[in-house]
Design a protein around this motif. Structure first.
Motif, short mmCIF file in Angstrom:
data_model
loop_
_atom_site.label_atom_id
_atom_site.label_comp_id
_atom_site.label_asym_id
_atom_site.label_seq_id
_atom_site.Cartn_x
_atom_site.Cartn_y
_atom_site.Cartn_z
N PHE A 76 -28.24 0.69 -104.87
CA PHE A 76 -29.60 0.15 -104.73
C PHE A 76 -30.44 1.29 -104.16
O PHE A 76 -30.29 1.66 -103.00
N GLN B 144 -34.13 3.31 -103.44
CA GLN B 144 -35.59 3.25 -103.26
C GLN B 144 -36.06 4.60 -102.73
O GLN B 144 -35.26 5.48 -102.41
N TRP C 199 -39.33 4.67 -100.63
CA TRP C 199 -40.63 4.41 -99.97
C TRP C 199 -40.72 4.88 -98.53
O TRP C 199 -41.79 4.78 -97.93
N ARG D 64 -39.08 -3.34 -91.17
CA ARG D 64 -37.77 -2.95 -91.72
C ARG D 64 -37.30 -1.59 -91.20
O ARG D 64 -36.13 -1.24 -91.33
N ASP E 91 -30.53 -4.37 -95.50
CA ASP E 91 -31.65 -4.72 -96.39
C ASP E 91 -31.25 -4.64 -97.87
O ASP E 91 -31.59 -5.53 -98.64
N LEU E 92 -30.56 -3.57 -98.24
CA LEU E 92 -30.27 -3.34 -99.66
C LEU E 92 -28.79 -3.52 -100.00
O LEU E 92 -28.44 -4.21 -100.96
N HIS F 142 -27.57 -7.07 -100.52
CA HIS F 142 -27.69 -7.66 -101.86
C HIS F 142 -26.48 -7.28 -102.72
O HIS F 142 -25.89 -8.12 -103.40
N TYR G 141 -38.41 -11.24 -112.36
CA TYR G 141 -37.95 -11.29 -110.96
C TYR G 141 -38.25 -12.63 -110.30
O TYR G 141 -37.39 -13.22 -109.65
#
Ligand code: SOE
Length: 381
Positions: free
Chosen positions: A163, A165, A167, A182, A195-196, A199, A329
């Motif tokens: 996962f 990202q 940002w 976060r 957080d990721l 999942h 989504y």
């Protein structure tokens, strides 16, 4: 089916997830034939004006600024928690004690200790409960579960998930406060692990069973950031990147990776599973497709098939448009509400329950422990 019962929802928090949940509660009855109808009774946020603006936009009937007041209201059946992670345990425990159903954003607790108390509270009160691990309900992911359960892959050897990202790469990004909690370890509990990776772990354990042991590395690339709430530059306590190897209880080997430092990637969640007969691959950026390879196909036409998951035979799809037209989504949250409500009717709780959420928190705790100890660690150990 007649919508015989109202399901009065009180939502706590109103950020990004508040929008996805409100949309789901509002739309579910138009597409799913269910015995209950969610009613957006109240939204709760400390900033009354912002909460009111949210309520007006989404059609909530009332606003509260104190979550305790909301939890004690007799006209509320279900408390939905979308506030930051450090509030989950206290609210969920109070809501269960007040006899409310509880739905909670992921991760369940900031750690397994908190999550275990939440499980005890909902099980003691015997109230329906669920954690919003929404990616299970992407139709292509649900189909992956079906293919595995039917035995099409045969014995599973490998599970590979990531996962990615990008940002938080800027060192000028502050930590703390609205939208940036976060990055604050006290509020979030951890960084990308909770957080990721949470999942990825939830999906993985659903598809491939329990995780027996893990060995991990984590890194915090930016060591200090301005804290929005204190106005001071403070140490950063979250993990920016987290990678781990795992052994599943079924003997398969796995690798997992999550980071907010993969330039160019915004939410690239992928997994691949390799079995004795077949493999599958899924990519959130192409969420309505499932890649499938079956070695038992005739040699001259054997190859990866790109299945377009839009047919009425595919999970959830008969509730939507006509074959060939895709969904996105936001629909995963609608599916989650539909399954939760169906669970109320059938008496068979829809997963992931708080107990499933605790199992994920036990793995994320083991990952963080291993990154510190440099040893293999056992979830729950
Ligand atoms: C973080 O950017 C985040 O919003 C997560 O908190 C969500 O759970 C994930 O689905 C998308 O990314």
């Amino acid at each position: 089916m007649a919508r015989e019962k109202k399901l009065n929802v009180g939502m706590i928090g109103y950020g990004f997830m508040g929008r996805t949940h409100s949309n789901a509660f509002g739309k579910v009855n138009q597409f799913f034939d269910l015995a209950h109808e969610p009613v957006l009774k109240a939204v709760c946020g400390r900033d009354g004006e912002k909460a009111k603006a949210f309520a007006d936009n989404w059609g909530y009937e009332s606003v509260e600024t104190d979550w305790r007041k909301l939890v004690s209201r007799p006209d509320i059946d279900l408390i939905d928690i979308v506030s930051p992670n450090d509030t989950h345990a206290e609210i969920a425990i109070a809501a269960a004690a007040a006899g409310k159903m509880v739905m909670c954003e992921k991760p369940l607790g900031r750690n397994a200790g908190e999550a275990a108390k939440m499980v005890a509270a909902v099980e003691r009160a015997n109230v329906p409960n669920m954690v919003w691990y929404n990616y299970r309900r992407v139709p292509a992911v649900t189909l992956a579960k079906q293919l595995i359960d039917e035995g099409r892959l045969g014995k599973i050897f490998h599970y590979r998930a990531k996962f990615l990202q990008d940002w938080t790469i800027s060192k000028d990004l502050p930590q703390g406060g609205a939208a940036l909690w976060r990055l604050d370890v006290g509020v979030a509990g951890s960084g990308v692990t909770g957080d990721l990776l949470a999942h990825c772990i939830d999906t993985a354990m659903w598809l491939n069973g329990g995780i027996a042991s893990v060995t991990a590395v984590t890194e915090t690339f930016i060591k200090e950031r301005m804290h929005n709430l204190t106005g001071r530059v403070e140490p950063v306590g979250i993990d920016d990147a987290s990678l781990f190897l795992a052994r599943f209880s079924n003997g398969s080997l796995a690798s997992f990776e999550a980071t907010r430092y993969a330039r160019g990637h915004k939410a690239l969640y992928t997994f691949e599973i390799n079995g004795e007969h077949a493999s599958i691959f899924w990519d959130l950026h192409d969420l309505h497709r499932l890649q499938y390879f079956d070695h038992r196909d005739e040699g001259i036409v054997r190859g990866w098939r790109s299945l377009h998951i839009t047919d009425g035979d595919h999970p959830y799809m008969k509730h939507w448009w006509v074959p060939g037209l895709q969904i996105g989504y936001e629909h995963t949250f609608i599916h989650q509400v539909a399954d939760f409500i169906e669970g109320l009717r059938s008496g068979k709780a829809a997963a992931p329950t708080f107990r499933d959420g605790l199992a994920t928190d036990e793995v994320t705790d083991a990952v963080l422990r291993s990154a510190k100890s440099g040893q293999w660690e056992r979830p729950g150990g």
